[in-house]
Design an enzyme around this catalytic site. Sequence first.
Site, PDB file in Angstrom:
ATOM      1  N   LEU A   1       1.798  37.334  -6.796  1.00 28.35           N
ATOM      2  CA  LEU A   1       2.938  36.937  -5.954  1.00 28.35           C
ATOM      3  C   LEU A   1       4.267  37.372  -6.573  1.00 28.35           C
ATOM      4  O   LEU A   1       5.133  36.548  -6.867  1.00 28.35           O
ATOM      5  CB  LEU A   1       2.915  35.427  -5.665  1.00 28.35           C
ATOM      6  CG  LEU A   1       1.722  34.944  -4.830  1.00 28.35           C
ATOM      7  CD1 LEU A   1       1.822  33.436  -4.565  1.00 28.35           C
ATOM      8  CD2 LEU A   1       1.629  35.683  -3.488  1.00 28.35           C
TER       9      LEU A   1
ATOM     10  N   ILE B   1      -3.520  40.815 -12.613  1.00 26.81           N
ATOM     11  CA  ILE B   1      -4.696  41.658 -12.897  1.00 26.81           C
ATOM     12  C   ILE B   1      -4.800  41.966 -14.386  1.00 26.81           C
ATOM     13  O   ILE B   1      -5.874  42.314 -14.873  1.00 26.81           O
ATOM     14  CB  ILE B   1      -4.703  42.998 -12.106  1.00 26.81           C
ATOM     15  CG1 ILE B   1      -3.414  43.806 -12.331  1.00 26.81           C
ATOM     16  CG2 ILE B   1      -4.967  42.758 -10.628  1.00 26.81           C
ATOM     17  CD1 ILE B   1      -3.520  45.260 -11.884  1.00 26.81           C
TER      18      ILE B   1
ATOM     19  N   THR C   1      -2.572  56.642  -4.183  1.00 26.26           N
ATOM     20  CA  THR C   1      -1.606  57.291  -3.300  1.00 26.26           C
ATOM     21  C   THR C   1      -1.716  58.812  -3.383  1.00 26.26           C
ATOM     22  O   THR C   1      -2.162  59.357  -4.402  1.00 26.26           O
ATOM     23  CB  THR C   1      -0.181  56.856  -3.724  1.00 26.26           C
ATOM     24  OG1 THR C   1       0.773  57.701  -3.109  1.00 26.26           O
ATOM     25  CG2 THR C   1       0.020  56.965  -5.235  1.00 26.26           C
ATOM     26  N   ASP C   2      -1.244  59.481  -2.334  1.00 26.92           N
ATOM     27  CA  ASP C   2      -1.190  60.949  -2.370  1.00 26.92           C
ATOM     28  C   ASP C   2      -0.055  61.440  -3.275  1.00 26.92           C
ATOM     29  O   ASP C   2       0.014  62.618  -3.616  1.00 26.92           O
ATOM     30  CB  ASP C   2      -1.019  61.528  -0.953  1.00 26.92           C
ATOM     31  CG  ASP C   2       0.249  61.077  -0.240  1.00 26.92           C
ATOM     32  OD1 ASP C   2       0.998  60.234  -0.778  1.00 26.92           O
ATOM     33  OD2 ASP C   2       0.503  61.568   0.881  1.00 26.92           O
ATOM     34  N   GLU C   3       0.852  60.514  -3.676  1.00 33.09           N
ATOM     35  CA  GLU C   3       2.024  60.935  -4.456  1.00 33.09           C
ATOM     36  C   GLU C   3       1.632  61.444  -5.844  1.00 33.09           C
ATOM     37  O   GLU C   3       2.425  62.115  -6.499  1.00 33.09           O
ATOM     38  CB  GLU C   3       3.047  59.797  -4.535  1.00 33.09           C
ATOM     39  CG  GLU C   3       3.444  59.345  -3.149  1.00 33.09           C
ATOM     40  CD  GLU C   3       4.648  58.411  -3.077  1.00 33.09           C
ATOM     41  OE1 GLU C   3       5.455  58.388  -4.015  1.00 33.09           O
ATOM     42  OE2 GLU C   3       4.769  57.720  -2.050  1.00 33.09           O
TER      43      GLU C   3
ATOM     44  N   TYR D   1       6.781  55.832 -10.448  1.00 38.23           N
ATOM     45  CA  TYR D   1       5.720  55.203  -9.646  1.00 38.23           C
ATOM     46  C   TYR D   1       4.479  56.079  -9.608  1.00 38.23           C
ATOM     47  O   TYR D   1       3.373  55.648  -9.956  1.00 38.23           O
ATOM     48  CB  TYR D   1       6.221  54.929  -8.213  1.00 38.23           C
ATOM     49  CG  TYR D   1       5.097  54.658  -7.233  1.00 38.23           C
ATOM     50  CD1 TYR D   1       4.310  53.515  -7.341  1.00 38.23           C
ATOM     51  CD2 TYR D   1       4.813  55.543  -6.185  1.00 38.23           C
ATOM     52  CE1 TYR D   1       3.260  53.266  -6.455  1.00 38.23           C
ATOM     53  CE2 TYR D   1       3.779  55.310  -5.294  1.00 38.23           C
ATOM     54  CZ  TYR D   1       3.002  54.162  -5.427  1.00 38.23           C
ATOM     55  OH  TYR D   1       1.970  53.928  -4.554  1.00 38.23           O
TER      56      TYR D   1
ATOM     57  N   LYS E   1       0.683  55.515 -11.154  1.00 37.40           N
ATOM     58  CA  LYS E   1      -0.543  55.497 -10.327  1.00 37.40           C
ATOM     59  C   LYS E   1      -1.502  56.582 -10.812  1.00 37.40           C
ATOM     60  O   LYS E   1      -2.720  56.377 -10.845  1.00 37.40           O
ATOM     61  CB  LYS E   1      -0.211  55.702  -8.846  1.00 37.40           C
ATOM     62  CG  LYS E   1       0.493  54.536  -8.171  1.00 37.40           C
ATOM     63  CD  LYS E   1      -0.328  53.252  -8.138  1.00 37.40           C
ATOM     64  CE  LYS E   1      -1.524  53.316  -7.210  1.00 37.40           C
ATOM     65  NZ  LYS E   1      -2.196  51.994  -7.099  1.00 37.40           N
TER      66      LYS E   1
END
Length: 366
Positions: free
Chosen positions: A33, A58, A146-148, A172, A176
């Site tokens: 959260l 996590i 992500t595709d990034e 970012y 990832k």
Amino acid sequence: MILVTGGAGFIGSNFVLDWLANADEPLLNLDALTYAGNLENLATVDGDSRHIFIKGDIGDFALVSALLAEHQPRAIVNFAAESHVDRSIHGPEDFIQTNIVGTFRLLEAVRAHWQKLPNETPRPEGERGRGEGVSKQSFRFLHVSTDEVYGSLSASDPAFSETNRYEPNSPYSASKAASDHLVRAYHHTYGLPVLTTNCSNNYGPYHFPEKLIPLVIHNALAGKPLPIYGDGQQVRDWLYVKDHCSAIRRVLEAGRLGETYNVGGWNEKPNLDVVHTLCSILDELQPRADGKPYKEQITYVTDRPGHDRRYAIDASKIERELGWKPAETFETGIHKTVQWYLDNQAWVANVTSGVYQNWVGKQYSV
Ligand code: NAD
Ligand code: TYD
């Protein structure tokens, strides 16, 4: 039972709602959260005994280990992440912590748990009790990415395929990419049964209004400027969030272990076109009081540093191997999305109070 992380965020909450609408199987939802996590997204399943929510990180090895031991999930779907490129530019620390260190600790807890699972072939469905039947072979760890991670395309490049080199450009996407590599390494080194999906830009209900589409809808209705970074000719490939959820369900069901699957809607659009489309739909559904078009609110602002020019996903592998196809076109999905925001102004008002106020309007200076 499956364990979903980040299930109070944009895509995660859509996934939880879809899962509970489509399956009888219970779902454990672990979410820290952060500003992006919102239990209001899950209000319609409040009181549903199939949904167990746990507030937690996590990266908390002890907590994750205890949850795995208690609930014995057959699969984990890892959505939890810091997800906003602009925030990663202003402050990368949280991205390193959650996306890299958090994923690493999660993988460690999962590996320790998975190594203790039995090797036997599971008994037939009808003969299983709670937690029984989960074996080393049947267990799945699905990492949502992500595709990034593939970097930026020029106008003439073919769309990203799963064999494209990783060339992440923002904090970012770099974080990832690191998490994708860790997931891959846990498969190759330890044999953990992993799957990875790399998806294009999502849009739809419960999208936090820091991202382009919900931000433009929100600002348009509030009479505020619609900020276009640079020339607005950057291209993104858009997918309605429910289609991303159906792709993840399909990969979880039938994906080949250790494989990555690109997920996209074949909907490449320059940002300016997306903003014009949103303005036209709003002109039709909720005209401005002064009768003028919303596009008058468009304002060009300083470009994002290192702004990737074009993303495009070649989704032929998931279509060919797993028979997945998106249900929405950009036109149907974007209409539904604008209508959802008009119908859910209370949700928007709640998420844009508090911490949001400290962020929005933070633009790049020359
Ligand atoms: P989001 O920012 O809306 O939600 C992220 C969720 O993760 C929030 O509920 C947050 O509270 C939770 N979270 C953050 N840090 C956590 C931690 N340490 N422990 C537990 N929970 C934590 O993100 P989203 O747009 O729903 O994206 C979900 C996933 O999909 C991310 O992994 C993202 O990289 C990926 N993805 C997003 C898009 C997109 O267009 N939004 C596209 C492709 C892939
Ligand atoms: P965003 O929704 O942040 O997703 P991503 O950066 O992950 O693709 O941005 C989508 C595109 O819209 C991206 O090219 C940046 C651009 N953009 C703007 O032009 N103005 C804005 O206010 C925002 C938030 C994004």
